[in-house]
Design an enzyme around this catalytic site. Structure first.
Site, PDB file in Angstrom:
ATOM      1  N   SER A 185       0.862  -1.194   0.000  1.00  0.00           N
ATOM      2  CA  SER A 185       0.000   0.000   0.000  1.00  0.00           C
ATOM      3  C   SER A 185       0.887   1.228   0.000  1.00  0.00           C
ATOM      4  O   SER A 185       2.077   1.160   0.279  1.00  0.00           O
ATOM      5  CB  SER A 185      -0.889   0.016   1.248  1.00  0.00           C
ATOM      6  OG  SER A 185      -0.168   0.496   2.374  1.00  0.00           O
ATOM      7  N   ASP A 186       0.306   2.384  -0.304  1.00  0.00           N
ATOM      8  CA  ASP A 186       1.040   3.613  -0.039  1.00  0.00           C
ATOM      9  C   ASP A 186       0.867   3.933   1.450  1.00  0.00           C
ATOM     10  O   ASP A 186       0.126   3.269   2.171  1.00  0.00           O
ATOM     11  CB  ASP A 186       0.545   4.755  -0.949  1.00  0.00           C
ATOM     12  CG  ASP A 186       1.607   5.860  -1.086  1.00  0.00           C
ATOM     13  OD1 ASP A 186       2.539   5.904  -0.259  1.00  0.00           O
ATOM     14  OD2 ASP A 186       1.503   6.685  -2.015  1.00  0.00           O
ATOM     15  N   TRP A 187       1.557   4.936   1.875  1.00  0.00           N
ATOM     16  CA  TRP A 187       1.626   5.333   3.287  1.00  0.00           C
ATOM     17  C   TRP A 187       0.215   5.553   3.873  1.00  0.00           C
ATOM     18  O   TRP A 187      -0.474   6.483   3.480  1.00  0.00           O
ATOM     19  CB  TRP A 187       2.442   6.621   3.356  1.00  0.00           C
ATOM     20  CG  TRP A 187       2.706   7.186   4.693  1.00  0.00           C
ATOM     21  CD1 TRP A 187       1.795   7.785   5.505  1.00  0.00           C
ATOM     22  CD2 TRP A 187       3.962   7.247   5.368  1.00  0.00           C
ATOM     23  NE1 TRP A 187       2.401   8.228   6.638  1.00  0.00           N
ATOM     24  CE2 TRP A 187       3.738   7.913   6.588  1.00  0.00           C
ATOM     25  CE3 TRP A 187       5.254   6.826   5.076  1.00  0.00           C
ATOM     26  CZ2 TRP A 187       4.752   8.167   7.509  1.00  0.00           C
ATOM     27  CZ3 TRP A 187       6.262   7.077   5.982  1.00  0.00           C
ATOM     28  CH2 TRP A 187       6.017   7.723   7.185  1.00  0.00           C
TER      29      TRP A 187
END
Ligand code: NOJ
Length: 721
Positions: free
Chosen positions: A263-265
């Site tokens: 995932s992104d942050w």
């Protein structure tokens, strides 16, 4: 030689068949908590915290990022492989976007080179340097197609074109993965953020997604990329980090991707803000079941999903598949055998040589007209003489921080050669170089103008270095205006008013609005942010040691109101016609861009002639080769980027006016002519048909070959059933 061996060895390791058996038995020994731990990824702050080290010991962390330096990665890895129950090594990630400490041009700049080999070289070098500092996984390349220069992240990608973007994506994956794992991001459609506003929603049809935004990801997958990062944005209401169509149907089932998705942050947790999950646990369930294997920074998988698995709301098979993807990646990287991956750093001189070469290749000459009257009238402003007094002016002229651009990780200002330094090193001994800052980047005061004007008056030429701060592009750096910040344009006007010939050198991470400059300044050079060798690369071009060959990978608008503006648009039912009010245009500005996609000048000139196609009729399985004669019609050796565009004239779906399908960099001596072949595989002319499937329809294709998306010789061929 040692470095070469390391790279080769890594390539061999990547190819080593997986010992599926042993990973299966490892999985069988894992508790549910240990499985979810492998899916957990946290950011450190330079070093792992004591709490993070305890998580490693407890088997609750699959990787860390932002741990800087092998002296910090090695001890944590030791805890993982000696103190945790199952001794599974960690991934160490970092945003190595355009260099580790030796910073290369920003990706958008590098895309201007139209040279995938250059992109591969910088990615390889960056990966090699990062590996020597304990990193085994980068969050690059960013392969988002972007059409809106307000969006700051446009700096991190390859611009607006899916063909160029795909070649650059594949090249960077190949480059990085000679030493570390790469991540193609942000999957997908992030570049379509509405109004260029960071993290915004997107509205993308399946057709546009497949034709425009997905091809660079597919190219990265085909190049063997180890991981993809799911994006922050939603796509027509379905967030990319919980979008089974993207991460399962397309990525895994259609493309056969066997790596993992991170995932992104906190993008997993953000599914709650998107309003598709009412709780953190539900957000985690939605993301994991959609195919997002690793949870960056939300800690939701490890903290909240065990109960859902135990109550069968998440099938164990889903967890097992995700865990196996992470374990397989670690095995492919060789971590079980060699968890510390001690590597030698590449020589600094070698890194700097690459930065200078690729930096100069990334520069785009936007304008170069003669100044003066009489005898001097016919000489273009550039290249400059190495012996005439030169004034170097502007907030970015003696600046060593901003040329690093956004996302420069371990880059340091002290390593940067400023433009002033580059010019001083280039001119002959005794040549006067006068410096005045004039104004700071976002100054509102004109107090420094007098000194700048005085310097310009004493010089034969004034080089103004203007533009943006490095952090005005990149993440969370959307701008609502695209002019030169602060009073820089007034500074430019004041210096131009002296009558001294002016060269405008731009540093910026996005297309800017340059109307006044384009009308009043004789020479304009787009340098983007070139990294540690910015000053030398710029001086190499300004003084003609290198002939500029960069071409724009993104359209430059005339005014902000034209945005989004890009070359590969469709025709509309009422194409722009100056004689027809009721046609697709504006009443107050031309419909054309200031500088089109593919545009860039040289210190020489090139002529095109005699375009021929190898056949007038072709089947989908055929290749049609366009041959054009390119002649260097000027007096210096130069490199032309010969570009081929195609238009599908009649199809069941309206097709773009032009699409880039091939290009070649060609270096010619003065007077030299060469026949250049550009093959077009007809199968590559597909589009998404009415039934949402890719199709190449029979009919006429028009081919354009020329120096930019706005020019070119034409020919046609028929695609026959
Ligand atoms: C958020 C950014 O969107 C992404 O590109 C980056 O890789 C992660 N943060 C990690 O730093």
């Amino acid at each position: 030689m040692l470095r070469m061996c390391n790279s080769l060895l890594f390539a061999v390791l990547l190819a080593t068949p997986m010992a599926a058996q042993s990973l299966d038995s490892l999985l069988a020994r894992m508790t549910l908590e240990e499985k979810l731990g492998q899916l957990n990824l946290l950011s450190a702050n330079g070093r792992a915290s004591p709490q993070q080290i305890q998580l490693v010991r407890d088997g609750k962390l699959g990787g860390l990022f932002n741990v800087i330096g092998a002296e910090n990665t090695t001890p944590v890895q030791r805890v993982a492989v000696t103190e945790s129950r199952l001794k599974i090594p960690l991934l160490f990630g970092l945003d190595v976007i355009h260099g580790y400490r030796a910073i290369f041009p920003i990706p958008l700049g590098e895309a201007s080179s139209f040279d995938p080999d250059a992109a591969e070289a910088t990615a390889r070098a960056a990966g090699q340097e990062a590996a020597a500092f304990g990193i085994n996984w980068t969050y690059a390349p960013m392969v988002d197609i972007a059409r809106d220069p307000r969006w700051g992240r446009i700096a991190e990608g390859s611009g607006e074109d899916p063909y160029l973007g795909s070649l650059m994506a594949a090249a960077r994956v190949r480059g990085f993965q000679q030493n570390i794992f790469a991540t193609a991001k942000h999957f997908a459609g992030y570049g379509a953020s509405e109004a260029g506003r960071e993290y915004a929603e997107t509205e993308i049809s399946e057709r546009t997604m497949r034709e425009l935004y997905l091809p660079p990801f597919k190219a990265a997958v085909d190049a063997g990329v180890a991981s993809l990062m799911s994006a922050f944005n939603d796509i027509s209401g379905v967030p990319a980090s919980g979008n089974a169509w993207l991460t399962d149907t397309v990525l895994r089932r259609e493309w056969g991707f066997s790596g993992f998705v991170v995932s992104d942050w906190t993008s997993v947790q953000e599914l709650v803000n998107h309003g598709i999950a009412g709780s953190q646990a539900e957000a985690g369930r939605r993301a994991l079941t959609a195919g997002v294997d690793m949870d960056m920074q939300s800690s939701i998988y490890v903290d909240s999903l065990a109960a859902l698995v135990r109550s069968n709301r998440i099938p164990m098979a889903v967890v097992d598949s995700a865990v196996m993807r992470i374990l397989r990646a670690k095995q492919r990287l060789g971590l079980f055998r060699d968890p510390y991956r001690a590597r030698a750093a590449p020589a600094n001189a070698e890194l700097r040589a690459i930065a200078r070469r690729v930096g100069a290749e990334s520069i785009v000459l936007l304008k170069n007209e003669p100044v003066g009257r009489g005898a001097a009238c016919c000489a273009p402003t550039l290249p400059l003489s190495k012996s005439g007094a030169v004034a170097v002016i502007g907030p970015l002229a003696d600046n060593k921080e901003e040329p690093l651009g956004p996302w420069h990780t371990q880059g340091r200002a002290e390593d940067v050669v400023s433009v002033l330094q580059g010019i001083k090193a280039k001119v002959t001994a005794g040549t006067q170089v006068l410096y005045a800052q004039g104004a700071a980047i976002e100054d509102t005061s004109t107090a420094g103008f007098a000194a700048a004007v005085a310097a310009a008056k004493q010089a034969k030429v004034a080089v103004l270095v203007l533009g943006e701060r490095g952090d005005m592009s990149g993440e969370a750096a959307s701008r609502s205006s695209l002019g030169l910040p602060g009073v820089q344009e007034q500074l430019l006007e004041a210096v131009v008013a002296t009558g001294t010939p002016v060269v405008l050198v731009l540093m910026n991470g996005r297309p800017l609005i340059l109307e006044w400059a384009s009308d009043h300044v004789p020479a304009i050079v787009e340098t983007w942010f070139l990294g540690v060798e910015a000053g030398n690369a710029t001086a190499d071009v300004l003084f003609g040691d290198l002939n500029p060959s960069g071409r724009l990978p993104i359209t430059f608008p005339r005014v902000l109101g034209q945005v989004p503006i890009y070359y590969n648009r469709r025709n509309t039912g009422r194409p722009a016609d100056v004689n027809n009010k009721y046609s697709s245009k504006y009443i107050d500005v031309p419909v054309t861009p200031r500088y089109p996609f593919g545009f860039g000048l040289s210190y020489t000139t090139f002529g095109y002639g005699n375009l021929k196609l190898s056949s007038a009729r072709a089947r989908v399985s055929d290749t049609v080769t366009a041959t054009v004669t390119v002649t260097n019609t000027g007096s210096r050796e130069g490199t032309e980027v010969v570009q081929l565009y195609v238009r599908d004239m009649v199809a069941s779906v309206s097709r773009p006016l032009r699409e880039l399908k091939a290009f070649r960099r060609v270096t010619l001596k003065p007077g030299e002519s060469r026949a250049i072949d550009l093959p077009i595989a007809v199968k590559d002319l597909w589009f998404i048909g009415l039934d949402r499937k890719p199709v190449v329809e029979p009919g006429t294709f028009r081919v354009y070959v020329g120096p930019s998306s706005a020019e070119g010789q034409e020919a046609t061929f028929e695609c026959i059933p």
